[in-house]
Design an enzyme around this catalytic site. Structure first.
Site, PDB file in Angstrom:
ATOM      1  N   HIS A 206       0.811  -1.233   0.000  1.00 46.14           N
ATOM      2  CA  HIS A 206       0.000   0.000   0.000  1.00 46.14           C
ATOM      3  C   HIS A 206       0.836   1.271   0.000  1.00 46.14           C
ATOM      4  CE1 HIS A 206       0.957  -0.330   4.276  1.00 46.14           C
ATOM      5  NE2 HIS A 206       0.776   0.980   4.323  1.00 46.14           N
TER       6      HIS A 206
HETATM    7  C1  UD1 Z   1      -2.234   5.196   5.872  1.00 47.65           C
HETATM    8  C2  UD1 Z   1      -0.995   5.784   6.543  1.00 47.65           C
HETATM    9  C3  UD1 Z   1       0.156   4.818   6.421  1.00 47.65           C
HETATM   10  C4  UD1 Z   1      -0.211   3.458   6.975  1.00 47.65           C
HETATM   11  C5  UD1 Z   1      -1.497   2.980   6.313  1.00 47.65           C
HETATM   12  C6  UD1 Z   1      -1.954   1.707   6.969  1.00 47.65           C
HETATM   13  C7  UD1 Z   1      -0.583   8.202   6.521  1.00 47.65           C
HETATM   14  C8  UD1 Z   1       0.173   9.274   5.855  1.00 47.65           C
HETATM   15  N1  UD1 Z   1      -0.589   7.014   5.884  1.00 47.65           N
HETATM   16  O1  UD1 Z   1      -1.925   5.011   4.493  1.00 47.65           O
HETATM   17  O2  UD1 Z   1       1.268   5.305   7.169  1.00 47.65           O
HETATM   18  O3  UD1 Z   1       0.826   2.574   6.709  1.00 47.65           O
HETATM   19  O4  UD1 Z   1      -2.531   3.955   6.474  1.00 47.65           O
HETATM   20  O5  UD1 Z   1      -2.844   0.999   6.152  1.00 47.65           O
HETATM   21  O6  UD1 Z   1      -1.150   8.411   7.558  1.00 47.65           O
HETATM   22  N2  UD1 Z   1      -9.316   4.206   1.469  1.00 47.65           N
HETATM   23  C9  UD1 Z   1     -10.510   3.554   1.399  1.00 47.65           C
HETATM   24  N3  UD1 Z   1     -11.106   3.154   2.568  1.00 47.65           N
HETATM   25  C10 UD1 Z   1     -10.555   3.370   3.788  1.00 47.65           C
HETATM   26  C11 UD1 Z   1      -9.335   4.048   3.848  1.00 47.65           C
HETATM   27  C12 UD1 Z   1      -8.709   4.458   2.686  1.00 47.65           C
HETATM   28  O7  UD1 Z   1     -11.049   3.328   0.324  1.00 47.65           O
HETATM   29  O8  UD1 Z   1     -11.147   2.970   4.806  1.00 47.65           O
HETATM   30  C13 UD1 Z   1      -8.636   4.605   0.195  1.00 47.65           C
HETATM   31  C14 UD1 Z   1      -8.948   6.039  -0.234  1.00 47.65           C
HETATM   32  O9  UD1 Z   1      -9.010   6.057  -1.632  1.00 47.65           O
HETATM   33  C15 UD1 Z   1      -7.711   6.797   0.202  1.00 47.65           C
HETATM   34  C16 UD1 Z   1      -6.623   5.759   0.036  1.00 47.65           C
HETATM   35  O10 UD1 Z   1      -7.229   4.516   0.372  1.00 47.65           O
HETATM   36  O11 UD1 Z   1      -7.483   7.934  -0.571  1.00 47.65           O
HETATM   37  C17 UD1 Z   1      -5.424   6.000   0.942  1.00 47.65           C
HETATM   38  O12 UD1 Z   1      -5.828   6.096   2.303  1.00 47.65           O
HETATM   39  P1  UD1 Z   1      -5.000   6.978   3.349  1.00 47.65           P
HETATM   40  O13 UD1 Z   1      -5.581   6.805   4.692  1.00 47.65           O
HETATM   41  O14 UD1 Z   1      -4.814   8.352   2.853  1.00 47.65           O
HETATM   42  O15 UD1 Z   1      -3.566   6.349   3.294  1.00 47.65           O
HETATM   43  P2  UD1 Z   1      -3.088   4.844   3.427  1.00 47.65           P
HETATM   44  O16 UD1 Z   1      -2.411   4.480   2.143  1.00 47.65           O
HETATM   45  O17 UD1 Z   1      -4.179   3.983   3.934  1.00 47.65           O
HETATM   46  N1  UDP Z   2      -3.557  -6.720   8.415  1.00 44.93           N
HETATM   47  C1  UDP Z   2      -4.804  -7.339   8.614  1.00 44.93           C
HETATM   48  N2  UDP Z   2      -5.536  -7.709   7.521  1.00 44.93           N
HETATM   49  C2  UDP Z   2      -5.101  -7.523   6.246  1.00 44.93           C
HETATM   50  C3  UDP Z   2      -3.837  -6.910   6.051  1.00 44.93           C
HETATM   51  C4  UDP Z   2      -3.096  -6.503   7.152  1.00 44.93           C
HETATM   52  O1  UDP Z   2      -5.216  -7.536   9.752  1.00 44.93           O
HETATM   53  O2  UDP Z   2      -5.827  -7.883   5.315  1.00 44.93           O
HETATM   54  C5  UDP Z   2      -2.789  -6.257   9.590  1.00 44.93           C
HETATM   55  C6  UDP Z   2      -1.387  -6.813   9.725  1.00 44.93           C
HETATM   56  O3  UDP Z   2      -1.396  -8.005  10.469  1.00 44.93           O
HETATM   57  C7  UDP Z   2      -0.641  -5.704  10.449  1.00 44.93           C
HETATM   58  C8  UDP Z   2      -1.369  -4.441  10.008  1.00 44.93           C
HETATM   59  O4  UDP Z   2      -2.590  -4.861   9.422  1.00 44.93           O
HETATM   60  O5  UDP Z   2      -0.759  -5.817  11.854  1.00 44.93           O
HETATM   61  C9  UDP Z   2      -0.514  -3.712   9.016  1.00 44.93           C
HETATM   62  O6  UDP Z   2      -1.246  -2.692   8.453  1.00 44.93           O
HETATM   63  P1  UDP Z   2      -0.770  -1.916   7.168  1.00 44.93           P
HETATM   64  O7  UDP Z   2       0.119  -2.775   6.366  1.00 44.93           O
HETATM   65  O8  UDP Z   2      -1.993  -1.382   6.545  1.00 44.93           O
HETATM   66  O9  UDP Z   2       0.023  -0.677   7.787  1.00 44.93           O
HETATM   67  P2  UDP Z   2       1.548  -0.414   8.207  1.00 44.93           P
HETATM   68  O10 UDP Z   2       1.933  -1.431   9.220  1.00 44.93           O
HETATM   69  O11 UDP Z   2       2.367  -0.472   6.972  1.00 44.93           O
HETATM   70  O12 UDP Z   2       1.524   0.958   8.750  1.00 44.93           O
END
Ligand code: UD1
Ligand code: UDP
Length: 437
Positions: A206
């Site tokens: 992601h």
């Molecule tokens: C965010 C965090 C990242 C973390 C990740 C965990 C920041 C800068 N980024 O990234 O550090 O590793 O979460 O997963 O805080 N969206 C949906 N549904 C949701 C949430 C998001 O559809 O419930 C889609 C939207 O199109 C959105 C995109 O995902 O624009 C990105 O979501 P966003 O929360 O901005 O960043 P993440 O990539 O999830």
């Molecule tokens: N995770 C989960 N279901 C999924 C994918 C990830 O429960 O389908 C959990 C995973 O075990 C870990 C956390 O989500 O604890 C990681 O989240 P993500 O990769 O979104 O964020 P990051 O750790 O990179 O900030």
């Protein structure tokens, strides 16, 4: 004692869960604030259910938008809540926008901030997370760092050692507490069929630098397309689903017989999937930690990591977005038992699963000693000079500090840096310290 917690995304819910459990166990007052950055049930609500957490007292519902707008909305919402609730401390976890917003707002209100998983550094300022964690570390009063390396990162940035606590990572608490539960429950049909497959790779992706970049994403996918000896299970992050669709790559991926794209799964199902995997391919932070905790080799789809301990321990290899490296290392791990065994046996640098208890005990001690305060000084403050000296006698850090009226920042032991724990012997080491007037 009232503890406020700000969280907003999937990993924060998972990594704060054991802290929330500990607060409830100790019967302390808690205010749980969700920023609403993640809002799909499968990215948020399902984790509260799986981990049996109370639902948040507040949800600011910021939703998705640009970083500036999202962080600004969070700050407005968090400020109103903190003024109303007036907690003794605010806890934030990790490096998301919630951490930046929470830490900034609380520090301006003179509410002490405890940063859980502080001190991580990728030294890559193009990552929003690197800016968030550095900014949050400027605003914090207490730093709960997972490893000595993270403590050293803070010490060399000038954070006083008495604010830094090496507690391990709460992700280990989460893994150990929930793996057994996950093994003793019914799982969804869809996943139970996938779990019967051989040579499973769990794939997650992601990071903006991978999924928003068509060239990199295509190169990664070309690597994955070659891994036909594996079954790749890919619980897809909503961000990645959107970009794969926009780049017209989803259909190609979906047609590969060894590729299984599924919706994001709940934590219990996901732990089960991990535990049955031969290999984890990921650009996630949490997954690098969970891989080494569960003894599963990891290939990280990044060019740097703020979790270098996993690489140093031998459980994680950085492959960037290189098609060749993805193929080469996946095949070695599958076919070379010695190589795989070595990766599986890498020692876990993140502790033994009692991080939340350690963190809560530290907070309670500080509270009881009346040290959870941010107040302006009422005496003229002494200045200090930073000095460096080689020590040639047996003396502990705490005694050196008493003798000299000094505070040790960091210790040089030949070519290594060490964090100055109270009872460390300084003999034959070089000490960087602040000498007070
Ligand atoms: C965010 C965090 C990242 C973390 C990740 C965990 C920041 C800068 N980024 O990234 O550090 O590793 O979460 O997963 O805080 N969206 C949906 N549904 C949701 C949430 C998001 O559809 O419930 C889609 C939207 O199109 C959105 C995109 O995902 O624009 C990105 O979501 P966003 O929360 O901005 O960043 P993440 O990539 O999830
Ligand atoms: N995770 C989960 N279901 C999924 C994918 C990830 O429960 O389908 C959990 C995973 O075990 C870990 C956390 O989500 O604890 C990681 O989240 P993500 O990769 O979104 O964020 P990051 O750790 O990179 O900030």
């Amino acid at each position: 004692m009232k503890i406020a917690i700000v969280l907003g995304t999937r990993p924060e819910i998972i990594k704060m869960a054991s802290i929330i459990d500990e607060i409830l166990k100790k019967n302390l007052k808690m205010v749980l604030i969700h920023t609403g950055q993640h809002y799909d049930p499968e990215m948020s609500d399902n984790f509260f259910k799986d981990l049996e957490l109370p639902f948040p007292d507040y949800n600011i519902e910021v939703g998705s938008s640009s970083h500036g707008k999202q962080t600004a909305k969070m700050m407005e919402g968090i400020e109103d809540i903190l003024i109303k609730e007036n907690p003794d401390i605010l806890l934030v976890q990790g490096d998301t926008n919630a951490v930046l917003a929470g830490a900034l707002v609380a520090s301006k209100l003179h509410i002490p901030v405890g940063h859980v998983e502080a001190g991580l550094r990728s030294y890559d300022d193009s990552m929003p997370e690197e800016i968030n964690r550095k900014a949050a570390d400027v605003c914090s009063l207490l730093y709960f760092v997972p490893t000595e390396q993270a403590a050293i990162n803070l010490a060399i940035e000038g954070i006083s050692r008495d604010k830094i606590y090496i507690t391990g990572n709460t992700v280990v608490d989460a893994c150990f507490r929930n793996l057994k539960i996950s093994q003793n429950r019914n799982i969804s049909n869809n996943l139970s069929n996938l779990l019967k497959l051989d040579n499973i790779i769990t794939l997650t992706m992601h990071r903006a630098e991978n999924v928003d970049n068509k060239a990199r994403l295509t190169e990664i996918i070309n690597g994955l397309a070659n891994l036909t000896d594996f079954n790749i299970v890919f619980p897809i992050h909503p961000r990645t689903l959107k970009t794969l669709e926009n780049f017209d790559l989803l259909e190609k991926l979906d047609k590969l017989p060894h590729f299984h794209i599924i919706n994001p799964v709940g934590y219990l199902d996901f732990l089960l999937l991990l535990s049955k995997s031969t290999l984890i391919l990921t650009d996630s932070g949490g997954l690098q930690e969970e891989a080494i905790t569960l003894n599963i080799p990891a290939l990280t789809l990044r060019y740097n990591t703020e979790r270098p301990e996993t690489v140093g321990a031998g459980g994680n290899i950085l492959v960037g977005s290189s098609k060749d490296k993805i193929i080469k290392f996946s095949e070695i791990i599958l076919n070379n038992k010695d190589f795989r065994d070595k990766m599986q046996m890498a020692p876990n640098p993140y502790g033994t699963g009692d991080s939340a208890k350690k963190i809560l005990d530290i907070i309670l001690n500080k509270y009881n000693d009346n040290l959870l305060n941010i107040e302006s000084p009422d005496e003229i403050m002494n200045g200090f000079k930073t000095k460096i000296v080689e020590i040639n006698n047996n003396i502990l850090v705490k005694d050196f500090e008493k003798d000299k009226n000094a505070k040790v920042r960091v210790i040089y032991n030949k070519s290594d840096l060490e964090f100055p724990q109270d009872d460390l012997n300084l003999n034959n080491k070089i000490v960087l310290f602040d000498l007070f007037d």
